[in-house]
Design a protein around this motif. Structure first.
Motif, mmCIF file in Angstrom:
data_model
loop_
_atom_site.group_PDB
_atom_site.id
_atom_site.type_symbol
_atom_site.label_atom_id
_atom_site.label_comp_id
_atom_site.label_asym_id
_atom_site.label_seq_id
_atom_site.Cartn_x
_atom_site.Cartn_y
_atom_site.Cartn_z
ATOM 1 N N ALA A 133 0.920 -1.139 -0.144
ATOM 2 C CA ALA A 133 0.236 0.129 0.114
ATOM 3 C C ALA A 133 0.730 1.275 -0.004
ATOM 4 O O ALA A 133 2.093 1.319 0.399
ATOM 5 C CB ALA A 133 -1.002 -0.137 1.321
ATOM 6 N N VAL A 134 0.473 2.279 -0.434
ATOM 7 C CA VAL A 134 0.957 3.513 -0.449
ATOM 8 C C VAL A 134 -0.090 4.604 0.438
ATOM 9 O O VAL A 134 -0.920 4.753 -0.029
ATOM 10 C CB VAL A 134 1.158 4.292 -1.981
ATOM 11 C CG1 VAL A 134 1.851 5.434 -1.756
ATOM 12 C CG2 VAL A 134 2.006 3.220 -2.872
ATOM 13 N N VAL A 135 0.485 5.234 1.301
ATOM 14 C CA VAL A 135 0.104 6.315 2.116
ATOM 15 C C VAL A 135 0.796 7.429 2.070
ATOM 16 O O VAL A 135 2.062 7.481 2.757
ATOM 17 C CB VAL A 135 -0.271 5.721 3.633
ATOM 18 C CG1 VAL A 135 -0.824 6.912 4.529
ATOM 19 C CG2 VAL A 135 -0.882 4.426 3.637
ATOM 20 N N CYS A 136 0.585 8.484 1.603
ATOM 21 C CA CYS A 136 1.256 9.675 1.683
ATOM 22 C C CYS A 136 0.369 11.104 2.020
ATOM 23 O O CYS A 136 -0.582 11.026 1.463
ATOM 24 C CB CYS A 136 1.600 10.121 0.060
ATOM 25 S SG CYS A 136 2.929 9.003 -0.630
ATOM 26 N N VAL A 137 1.008 11.803 2.887
ATOM 27 C CA VAL A 137 0.510 13.200 2.999
ATOM 28 C C VAL A 137 0.766 14.089 1.860
ATOM 29 O O VAL A 137 1.831 14.180 1.260
ATOM 30 C CB VAL A 137 1.072 13.589 4.387
ATOM 31 C CG1 VAL A 137 2.567 14.164 4.161
ATOM 32 C CG2 VAL A 137 0.194 14.676 4.970
ATOM 33 N N THR A 138 -0.295 15.124 1.747
ATOM 34 C CA THR A 138 0.017 16.270 0.987
ATOM 35 C C THR A 138 0.633 17.223 1.302
ATOM 36 O O THR A 138 0.169 17.828 2.548
ATOM 37 C CB THR A 138 -1.427 16.382 0.050
ATOM 38 O OG1 THR A 138 -2.239 17.057 1.222
ATOM 39 C CG2 THR A 138 -1.950 15.516 -0.570
ATOM 40 N N LEU A 139 1.519 18.042 0.899
ATOM 41 C CA LEU A 139 2.525 19.000 1.511
ATOM 42 C C LEU A 139 1.827 20.249 0.966
ATOM 43 O O LEU A 139 2.174 21.354 1.557
ATOM 44 C CB LEU A 139 3.718 18.823 1.474
ATOM 45 C CG LEU A 139 4.455 17.741 1.899
ATOM 46 C CD1 LEU A 139 5.939 17.780 1.446
ATOM 47 C CD2 LEU A 139 4.151 17.377 3.271
ATOM 48 N N LEU A 140 1.001 20.322 -0.034
ATOM 49 C CA LEU A 140 0.572 21.608 -0.778
ATOM 50 C C LEU A 140 -0.495 21.257 -1.632
ATOM 51 O O LEU A 140 -0.625 20.042 -2.055
ATOM 52 C CB LEU A 140 1.687 22.465 -1.494
ATOM 53 C CG LEU A 140 2.243 21.859 -2.804
ATOM 54 C CD1 LEU A 140 3.151 22.888 -3.447
ATOM 55 C CD2 LEU A 140 3.067 20.372 -2.575
ATOM 56 N N ASP A 141 -1.456 22.129 -2.185
ATOM 57 C CA ASP A 141 -2.579 22.043 -3.038
ATOM 58 C C ASP A 141 -1.682 22.389 -4.371
ATOM 59 O O ASP A 141 -1.672 23.727 -4.373
ATOM 60 C CB ASP A 141 -3.669 22.550 -2.752
ATOM 61 C CG ASP A 141 -4.679 22.490 -3.766
ATOM 62 O OD1 ASP A 141 -4.596 21.622 -4.956
ATOM 63 O OD2 ASP A 141 -5.847 22.933 -3.569
ATOM 64 N N ARG A 142 -1.481 21.805 -5.363
ATOM 65 C CA ARG A 142 -0.998 21.933 -6.763
ATOM 66 C C ARG A 142 -1.864 23.039 -7.280
ATOM 67 O O ARG A 142 -1.241 23.427 -8.454
ATOM 68 C CB ARG A 142 -0.393 20.741 -7.325
ATOM 69 C CG ARG A 142 0.787 19.857 -6.481
ATOM 70 C CD ARG A 142 2.039 20.869 -6.598
ATOM 71 N NE ARG A 142 2.114 21.680 -7.827
ATOM 72 C CZ ARG A 142 2.460 20.981 -9.120
ATOM 73 N NH1 ARG A 142 2.781 19.629 -9.185
ATOM 74 N NH2 ARG A 142 2.603 22.008 -10.051
#
Ligand SMILES: O=P(O)(O)O[C@H]1O[C@H](CO)[C@@H](O)[C@H]1O
Ligand SMILES: O=c1cc[nH]c(=O)[nH]1
Length: 291
Positions: free
Chosen positions: A244-253
């Motif tokens: 699985a892949v779990v990533c936080v978003t650091l910004l809204d592109r």
């Protein structure tokens, strides 16, 4: 389930030097060192993976007073690797080593779950939201990885374990400490033009072109962008590993390209996938104990 490697040449090798980890089958007793591993967590930054090790040790009640977690790959500066009980935590920089699969294979590990805990740029999501990947897609939004082998393109599936993704989403919901969503993750070869940024050394398109590409991605179900999920997913699928892949978003592109949040905020965001995956591992290990 055992780790599957598909390479007839491995059988005829007396030793296998896992050069990037500074480990080897004749220099180290890999089954004794790693045979009990059930969860492997990988992510770009060595600092993150050390902090995850300390966090999971505390969560699992394995944190001894004055405990030190030595870097198992100390002899090389390419990767950092830490182990606590059944959890292995490995940094991969940018890109993923298939060496990790061979390590698990040589160590005779079984029933291993591998989770990438990373950072990403979100599309239409508030920074700090955690995305559990449904499908890792390429830059034309297809769930595949094209790799050139002996000069010829080979296409591999990047399908992830759907049940595991749902369980991780549920862990995020149970925790209720931050927002967690499920969506497709676009995996690129490049941080700048590959991710439609306007702030790289090179840029041959306009803000309108960027917005229309990101809108297309959003319409295809893409909610975040990073740089390892496809090779990670493809390798795990080929090896029978639940992944699985779990990533936080650091910004809204959709709103910008530069990472303008403070270091402290970015660090606190980075911890969210660790907390989510820590909660999941603890739940699973408690369930094993009861059964
Ligand atoms: O935070 P990590 O895990 O490194 O993941 C993301 O961050 C890096 C780019 O800043 C890329 O490796 C991308 O995939
Ligand atoms: O925008 C981003 C942020 C983190 N990682 C990426 O690959 N892209």
């Amino acid at each position: 389930m055992s780790i599957y490697v598909n390479n007839p040449h491995l059988d005829s090798m007396k030793d296998d030097i896992l050069y990037h980890f500074n480990l080897g089958t004749s220099t180290h007793d890999l089954p004794a060192m790693f045979g009990d591993v059930k969860f492997v967590c990988v992510g770009g930054s060595p600092w993150r993976m050390k902090s995850f090790t300390e966090y999971i040790a505390k969560e699992l009640g394995l944190l001894e007073p004055n405990a030190e977690f030595p870097n198992i790959c100390e002899g090389t500066d390419r990767y950092a690797m830490y182990k606590v009980g059944p959890v292995l935590s490995v940094s991969h920089g940018m890109g993923i080593p298939s060496t990790l699969i061979k390590l698990l294979y040589h160590a005779h590990c079984t029933d291993v779950t591998v989770v990438r805990i990373g950072t990403s740029g979100g599309i239409g999501l508030k920074p700090g939201i955690v995305v559990v990947t449904k499908q890792s897609v390429d830059s034309v939004f297809q769930p595949r990885l094209e790799q050139v082998i002996l000069g010829k393109p080979v296409v591999r599936s990047t399908e992830l374990d759907a049940e595991l993704a749902e369980e991780l989403l549920q862990s995020g919901k149970d925790l209720a400490e931050f927002e967690t969503v499920i969506g497709n993750t676009m995996c690129t070869l490049d941080f700048y033009e590959g991710q439609a940024r306007l702030d790289g050394a090179f840029c041959s398109y306009s803000e309108e072109d960027k917005q229309s590409y990101l809108a297309e991605a959003y319409a295809a179900g893409v909610r975040n962008i990073e740089m390892e999920s496809s090779v990670f997913a493809a390798m795990c699928k080929l090896s029978n590993l639940r992944a699985a892949v779990v990533c936080v978003t650091l910004l809204d592109r959709l709103k910008g390209d530069q990472l303008t949040s403070s270091h402290d905020i970015l660090n606190s965001y980075q911890q969210r996938p660790q907390v989510l995956v820590g909660h999941y591992i603890k739940k699973k290990l408690n369930a094993y104990k009861k059964s």
